[in-house]
Enzyme design. Sequence first.
Site, PDB file in Angstrom:
ATOM      1  N   GLY A  54       0.940  -1.296   0.083  1.00 63.19           N
ATOM      2  CA  GLY A  54       0.018  -0.102  -0.031  1.00 63.19           C
ATOM      3  C   GLY A  54       0.896   1.267  -0.035  1.00 63.19           C
ATOM      4  O   GLY A  54       2.001   1.055   0.488  1.00 63.19           O
ATOM      5  N   CYS A  81       5.681  -5.702   1.414  1.00 68.42           N
ATOM      6  CA  CYS A  81       6.064  -4.351   1.223  1.00 68.42           C
ATOM      7  C   CYS A  81       5.458  -3.689   2.481  1.00 68.42           C
ATOM      8  O   CYS A  81       5.886  -3.817   3.479  1.00 68.42           O
ATOM      9  CB  CYS A  81       5.486  -4.009   0.038  1.00 68.42           C
ATOM     10  SG  CYS A  81       6.136  -2.195  -0.446  1.00 68.42           S
ATOM     11  N   TYR A  82       4.370  -3.001   2.190  1.00 66.11           N
ATOM     12  CA  TYR A  82       3.722  -2.295   3.531  1.00 66.11           C
ATOM     13  C   TYR A  82       3.239  -2.999   4.543  1.00 66.11           C
ATOM     14  O   TYR A  82       3.451  -2.931   5.701  1.00 66.11           O
ATOM     15  CB  TYR A  82       2.457  -1.442   2.905  1.00 66.11           C
ATOM     16  CG  TYR A  82       1.749  -0.712   4.029  1.00 66.11           C
ATOM     17  CD1 TYR A  82       2.100   0.848   4.488  1.00 66.11           C
ATOM     18  CD2 TYR A  82       0.760  -1.270   4.743  1.00 66.11           C
ATOM     19  CE1 TYR A  82       1.221   1.073   5.465  1.00 66.11           C
ATOM     20  CE2 TYR A  82       0.012  -0.792   5.513  1.00 66.11           C
ATOM     21  CZ  TYR A  82       0.417   0.580   5.831  1.00 66.11           C
ATOM     22  OH  TYR A  82      -0.272   1.176   7.396  1.00 66.11           O
ATOM     23  N   HIS A 168       8.273  -7.688  -3.966  1.00 67.30           N
ATOM     24  CA  HIS A 168       7.084  -8.082  -4.559  1.00 67.30           C
ATOM     25  C   HIS A 168       7.011  -9.356  -5.258  1.00 67.30           C
ATOM     26  O   HIS A 168       7.276  -9.374  -6.194  1.00 67.30           O
ATOM     27  CB  HIS A 168       6.234  -6.926  -5.441  1.00 67.30           C
ATOM     28  CG  HIS A 168       6.022  -5.506  -4.619  1.00 67.30           C
ATOM     29  ND1 HIS A 168       4.603  -5.586  -4.102  1.00 67.30           N
ATOM     30  CD2 HIS A 168       6.768  -4.569  -4.455  1.00 67.30           C
ATOM     31  CE1 HIS A 168       4.713  -4.202  -3.602  1.00 67.30           C
ATOM     32  NE2 HIS A 168       5.953  -3.627  -3.556  1.00 67.30           N
ATOM     33  N   GLU A 170       4.743 -11.264  -6.073  1.00 74.05           N
ATOM     34  CA  GLU A 170       3.612 -11.254  -7.016  1.00 74.05           C
ATOM     35  C   GLU A 170       3.752 -10.652  -8.363  1.00 74.05           C
ATOM     36  O   GLU A 170       3.047 -11.116  -9.378  1.00 74.05           O
ATOM     37  CB  GLU A 170       2.286 -10.695  -6.206  1.00 74.05           C
ATOM     38  CG  GLU A 170       2.046  -8.962  -6.269  1.00 74.05           C
ATOM     39  CD  GLU A 170       2.940  -8.362  -5.353  1.00 74.05           C
ATOM     40  OE1 GLU A 170       3.790  -9.094  -4.858  1.00 74.05           O
ATOM     41  OE2 GLU A 170       2.639  -7.170  -5.009  1.00 74.05           O
ATOM     42  N   ASP A 226     -17.913 -13.852 -20.294  1.00 73.34           N
ATOM     43  CA  ASP A 226     -18.437 -13.960 -18.923  1.00 73.34           C
ATOM     44  C   ASP A 226     -20.123 -14.321 -18.722  1.00 73.34           C
ATOM     45  O   ASP A 226     -20.362 -15.155 -18.070  1.00 73.34           O
ATOM     46  CB  ASP A 226     -18.285 -12.544 -18.144  1.00 73.34           C
ATOM     47  CG  ASP A 226     -16.785 -12.232 -18.033  1.00 73.34           C
ATOM     48  OD1 ASP A 226     -16.025 -13.047 -18.150  1.00 73.34           O
ATOM     49  OD2 ASP A 226     -16.478 -10.862 -17.829  1.00 73.34           O
ATOM     50  N   LYS A 366     -10.718 -14.046 -15.066  1.00 71.92           N
ATOM     51  CA  LYS A 366     -11.143 -14.089 -16.398  1.00 71.92           C
ATOM     52  C   LYS A 366     -10.568 -15.547 -16.897  1.00 71.92           C
ATOM     53  O   LYS A 366     -11.276 -16.266 -17.572  1.00 71.92           O
ATOM     54  CB  LYS A 366     -10.346 -12.979 -17.121  1.00 71.92           C
ATOM     55  CG  LYS A 366     -10.882 -12.924 -18.625  1.00 71.92           C
ATOM     56  CD  LYS A 366     -12.279 -12.186 -18.529  1.00 71.92           C
ATOM     57  CE  LYS A 366     -12.697 -11.709 -19.738  1.00 71.92           C
ATOM     58  NZ  LYS A 366     -14.015 -10.779 -19.586  1.00 71.92           N
TER      59      LYS A 366
HETATM   60  P1  XMP Z   1      -9.243  -1.455 -17.651  1.00 66.45           P
HETATM   61  O1  XMP Z   1      -9.548  -0.258 -18.680  1.00 66.45           O
HETATM   62  O2  XMP Z   1      -9.800  -1.423 -16.436  1.00 66.45           O
HETATM   63  O3  XMP Z   1      -9.790  -2.689 -18.444  1.00 66.45           O
HETATM   64  O4  XMP Z   1      -7.744  -1.635 -17.704  1.00 66.45           O
HETATM   65  C1  XMP Z   1      -9.385  -4.095 -17.961  1.00 66.45           C
HETATM   66  C2  XMP Z   1     -10.279  -5.172 -18.874  1.00 66.45           C
HETATM   67  O5  XMP Z   1     -11.620  -4.842 -18.370  1.00 66.45           O
HETATM   68  C3  XMP Z   1     -12.299  -4.529 -19.540  1.00 66.45           C
HETATM   69  N1  XMP Z   1     -13.363  -3.546 -19.116  1.00 66.45           N
HETATM   70  C4  XMP Z   1     -14.815  -3.855 -18.764  1.00 66.45           C
HETATM   71  N2  XMP Z   1     -15.453  -4.957 -18.624  1.00 66.45           N
HETATM   72  N3  XMP Z   1     -17.335  -4.042 -17.947  1.00 66.45           N
HETATM   73  C5  XMP Z   1     -16.617  -5.192 -18.352  1.00 66.45           C
HETATM   74  O6  XMP Z   1     -17.267  -6.110 -18.437  1.00 66.45           O
HETATM   75  C6  XMP Z   1     -16.805  -2.756 -17.698  1.00 66.45           C
HETATM   76  O7  XMP Z   1     -17.368  -1.818 -17.613  1.00 66.45           O
HETATM   77  C7  XMP Z   1     -15.444  -2.737 -18.440  1.00 66.45           C
HETATM   78  N4  XMP Z   1     -14.391  -1.671 -18.377  1.00 66.45           N
HETATM   79  C8  XMP Z   1     -13.233  -2.371 -18.928  1.00 66.45           C
HETATM   80  C9  XMP Z   1     -11.298  -3.861 -20.504  1.00 66.45           C
HETATM   81  O8  XMP Z   1     -11.774  -3.857 -21.834  1.00 66.45           O
HETATM   82  C10 XMP Z   1     -10.300  -4.652 -20.248  1.00 66.45           C
HETATM   83  O9  XMP Z   1     -10.426  -5.874 -20.893  1.00 66.45           O
END
Ligand code: XMP
Length: 510
Positions: A54, A81-82, A168, A170, A226, A366
């Site tokens: 953090g 870390c923190y 880190h 991870e 999903d 995912k």
């Molecule tokens: P970011 O922009 O947060 O995106 O780095 C990471 C992954 O998430 C997807 N993404 C979404 N998926 N609802 C979803 O189901 C959303 O509102 C949303 N916003 C971002 C993005 O395409 C990437 O794969």
Amino acid sequence: MDRILVLDFGGQYDLLIARRVREHHVFAEIKPYGKISAEEVKRGGYRGIIFTGGPASVYAEGSPLCGADMLETGIPVLGICYGAQLIAHLSGGEVSPAEGSGEYGSAALSVGKSALFDGIPEKITCWMSHSDRITSLPPGYTVTASTGKCPAAAFENSEKKIYGVQFHPEVSHTEYGRYVIGNFVKKICGASGDWTMDGFTERSVRELREKLEGRNVMLALSGGVDSSVAAELLCRAVGDRLTCVFVDHGMLRKGESEAVVSVFGGRKDMNFIRVDAAERFLERLSGVTEPETKRRIIGEEFVRVFEETAKACGGSDVLAQGTIYPDVIESGRGNSAVIKSHHNVGGLPGEMLFREVCEPLRDLFKDEVRHVGELLGLPDSIVRRQPFPGPGLAVRITGRISGDKLNTVREADAIFREEVGKLPEEERPSQYFAVLTDTKSVGVKGDARAYGYTVALRAVDTDDFMTAGWSRLPYSLLETAAGRITGEIPQVTRVVYDISSKPPATVEWE
Ligand code: XMP
């Protein structure tokens, strides 16, 4: 099923830590610090606790702390870390600002004897990111690893099974980081590694069947991995009491609406319905520029469409969604800064027609969802589909949204995807798309001055979408895509390539 608690002290790596634990087939659950007491941790039956990193300093006023009793539960603890500094602080050690400006990036780590470092060479490269350091260890603790700048890069009280690492483990830049996490969860905590997707699928169908007995369920099906996996799971659990509603909000990619209908339209067992809501979404988004407002509006409108559809269908008790674990965490349920509200979670309005929300995948990452999809026999075109945000192209148009702009970004995106799609599958990035920026610039088209939009192309490589690097696409591909986009789309005069990594950028622009 054995579980590890990841206690989040405000870092950005809580999800990554949980994922790293799950790579060892051990279930990891993230909770924000302060939301769970030592007593609850004990009752919860966790096999181990990991304190995350953090940005705060343990000695600063108002810094995120937990009670010293969190170290007295008898459950093994690993502080990162923190989290390591917190262990020292709570046990009577001393943490002070590091000399100079701290230690950031790769460092040579000398590793001593410890159960945590079993099977790891004596010298490895680790990843450091800290401005404080432990200057005096608490009584009963010994140093087990060090770097030139950080004499207590790892320390432990092996009797109490409490371990701290300043580096880190991870992040992939730390060599053998996977071993460190594995040694902690498997050897030190003795977790059995029984978190498998086979087990999840079986358990989930059984639990959903019991929980949803006799109730009608309506699922928001977008055709993405999903919601498709959620549909398949629910279909097995409740049969034809499931209705799958595909809300076409008009912000989908080119050809996507048709593709969803062609895959699911024939599924009588899923009671598939397509609702064309493009116009009303566009109306509500009219004049809106602020990204979080766009997301909130889309989330709200989404549920309204659902409510209306449910009423028209004679009512449904449960609203099901394909929300996954990173959506839940990144939407600010924890103490980490809110990055962006994923509309599956953040945008749900308070009063809803549905009595309950059911999110069968909310514990999964995912890659775990894809694995479940494979086990359920979903086609590759769905299981391997690149992610697409729920709010769709609305978050790929910076500034105001209009029908024209949607068409422009849709065309540019289709061209870029077509060009990238010509690469062999294994050379394609994890995600690639076009963004319509709000920046206009001067160009020359057909010997005349043109003042048009700038399209940004984005392509990233990532395992987990929590961190991502920009893809080194061939120049020839970028050149062809840029030439086609400016040539085939009259509104675009300029194309740029986004070379930002996540962090600090995110994958999407909004
Ligand atoms: P970011 O922009 O947060 O995106 O780095 C990471 C992954 O998430 C997807 N993404 C979404 N998926 N609802 C979803 O189901 C959303 O509102 C949303 N916003 C971002 C993005 O395409 C990437 O794969």
